[in-house]
Design a protein around this motif. Sequence first.
Motif, PDB file in Angstrom:
ATOM      1  N   ILE A  16       0.845  -1.197   0.000  1.00  0.00           N
ATOM      2  CA  ILE A  16       0.000   0.000   0.000  1.00  0.00           C
ATOM      3  C   ILE A  16       0.877   1.244   0.000  1.00  0.00           C
ATOM      4  N   ILE A  17       1.902   1.259   0.830  1.00  0.00           N
ATOM      5  CA  ILE A  17       2.811   2.407   0.880  1.00  0.00           C
ATOM      6  C   ILE A  17       3.509   2.572  -0.465  1.00  0.00           C
ATOM      7  N   ALA A  18       3.928   1.460  -1.060  1.00  0.00           N
ATOM      8  CA  ALA A  18       4.584   1.521  -2.367  1.00  0.00           C
ATOM      9  C   ALA A  18       3.628   2.066  -3.424  1.00  0.00           C
ATOM     10  N   ARG A  19       2.372   1.639  -3.383  1.00  0.00           N
ATOM     11  CA  ARG A  19       1.395   2.136  -4.356  1.00  0.00           C
ATOM     12  C   ARG A  19       1.133   3.621  -4.170  1.00  0.00           C
ATOM     13  N   ILE A  20       1.048   4.069  -2.930  1.00  0.00           N
ATOM     14  CA  ILE A  20       0.832   5.490  -2.672  1.00  0.00           C
ATOM     15  C   ILE A  20       2.034   6.287  -3.162  1.00  0.00           C
ATOM     16  N   ALA A  21       3.236   5.804  -2.874  1.00  0.00           N
ATOM     17  CA  ALA A  21       4.447   6.493  -3.339  1.00  0.00           C
ATOM     18  C   ALA A  21       4.479   6.529  -4.864  1.00  0.00           C
ATOM     19  N   PHE A  22       4.139   5.398  -5.481  1.00  0.00           N
ATOM     20  CA  PHE A  22       4.101   5.350  -6.945  1.00  0.00           C
ATOM     21  C   PHE A  22       3.068   6.346  -7.478  1.00  0.00           C
ATOM     22  N   GLY A  23       1.906   6.385  -6.838  1.00  0.00           N
ATOM     23  CA  GLY A  23       0.854   7.310  -7.264  1.00  0.00           C
ATOM     24  C   GLY A  23       1.292   8.751  -7.168  1.00  0.00           C
ATOM     25  N   MET A  24       2.004   9.076  -6.093  1.00  0.00           N
ATOM     26  CA  MET A  24       2.488  10.446  -5.928  1.00  0.00           C
ATOM     27  C   MET A  24       3.526  10.781  -7.002  1.00  0.00           C
ATOM     28  N   ALA A  25       4.412   9.834  -7.289  1.00  0.00           N
ATOM     29  CA  ALA A  25       5.414  10.053  -8.333  1.00  0.00           C
ATOM     30  C   ALA A  25       4.734  10.187  -9.694  1.00  0.00           C
ATOM     31  N   ALA A  26       3.755   9.322  -9.945  1.00  0.00           N
ATOM     32  CA  ALA A  26       3.027   9.386 -11.213  1.00  0.00           C
ATOM     33  C   ALA A  26       2.295  10.712 -11.343  1.00  0.00           C
ATOM     34  N   PHE A  27       1.736  11.188 -10.233  1.00  0.00           N
ATOM     35  CA  PHE A  27       1.047  12.476 -10.258  1.00  0.00           C
ATOM     36  C   PHE A  27       2.016  13.594 -10.611  1.00  0.00           C
ATOM     37  N   ALA A  28       3.193  13.570 -10.017  1.00  0.00           N
ATOM     38  CA  ALA A  28       4.193  14.607 -10.302  1.00  0.00           C
ATOM     39  C   ALA A  28       4.586  14.584 -11.769  1.00  0.00           C
ATOM     40  N   LEU A  29       4.829  13.394 -12.287  1.00  0.00           N
ATOM     41  CA  LEU A  29       5.185  13.280 -13.698  1.00  0.00           C
ATOM     42  C   LEU A  29       4.018  13.676 -14.600  1.00  0.00           C
ATOM     43  N   ALA A  30       2.840  13.232 -14.217  1.00  0.00           N
ATOM     44  CA  ALA A  30       1.659  13.557 -15.018  1.00  0.00           C
ATOM     45  C   ALA A  30       1.377  15.047 -14.984  1.00  0.00           C
ATOM     46  N   SER A  31       1.647  15.686 -13.863  1.00  0.00           N
ATOM     47  CA  SER A  31       1.440  17.134 -13.773  1.00  0.00           C
ATOM     48  C   SER A  31       2.322  17.855 -14.773  1.00  0.00           C
ATOM     49  N   ALA A  32       3.569  17.441 -14.835  1.00  0.00           N
ATOM     50  CA  ALA A  32       4.485  18.052 -15.790  1.00  0.00           C
ATOM     51  C   ALA A  32       4.039  17.755 -17.214  1.00  0.00           C
ATOM     52  N   ALA A  33       3.619  16.535 -17.447  1.00  0.00           N
ATOM     53  CA  ALA A  33       3.196  16.138 -18.785  1.00  0.00           C
ATOM     54  C   ALA A  33       1.894  16.824 -19.189  1.00  0.00           C
ATOM     55  N   SER A  34       1.004  17.068 -18.216  1.00  0.00           N
ATOM     56  CA  SER A  34      -0.289  17.663 -18.555  1.00  0.00           C
ATOM     57  C   SER A  34      -0.134  19.075 -19.084  1.00  0.00           C
ATOM     58  N   ALA A  35       0.943  19.734 -18.700  1.00  0.00           N
ATOM     59  CA  ALA A  35       1.188  21.078 -19.212  1.00  0.00           C
ATOM     60  C   ALA A  35       1.387  21.043 -20.724  1.00  0.00           C
ATOM     61  N   GLN A  36       1.754  19.880 -21.266  1.00  0.00           N
ATOM     62  CA  GLN A  36       1.992  19.729 -22.691  1.00  0.00           C
ATOM     63  C   GLN A  36       0.782  19.139 -23.415  1.00  0.00           C
ATOM     64  N   VAL A  37      -0.242  18.758 -22.663  1.00  0.00           N
ATOM     65  CA  VAL A  37      -1.433  18.152 -23.248  1.00  0.00           C
ATOM     66  C   VAL A  37      -2.520  19.214 -23.343  1.00  0.00           C
TER      67      VAL A  37
END
Length: 154
Positions: free
Chosen positions: A4-25
Amino acid sequence: MKKIIARIAFGMAAFALASAASAQVKPEDQIKYRKAGYSYMMSWNMGKIKANLEGSYNKDQVAAAANAIAGIANSGMGALYGPGTEKAVGGQTTRVKPAMFTDKEGVTKVAVDFNKAANNLAKVAADGDAAAVKVAFGEVGKTCKACHDQYREE
């Protein structure tokens, strides 16, 4: 617990990456992608679990669907609520309420609640106990409803 902790950490990392990527979408593509994620992937997998709970229970189907839901919860889809996506644009309509873009505390709460419930559903589904899955599935449904009630137009 470590998963669960790993999934939450992954989700937070994915959110950070997706946030940067969304600026280009483009905003219309953000709306299209988030609608597809929720309408097709979430709805389809929730429906598979519901059908199993109401009919012949297949542990493997339920576990696969629960894992897909947890994957969506941890995917960083929140980044698809970028600037310009609060209204229809480029032929894409949306039912999101303006509060989704101003109530950061409330949005964070419903997002974290959904993430926790989805991760718990995946964990419970892996054990194969239909009664426990039914409870965990209900909790996911409650988190979906909480978000819809607060941030989605009818």
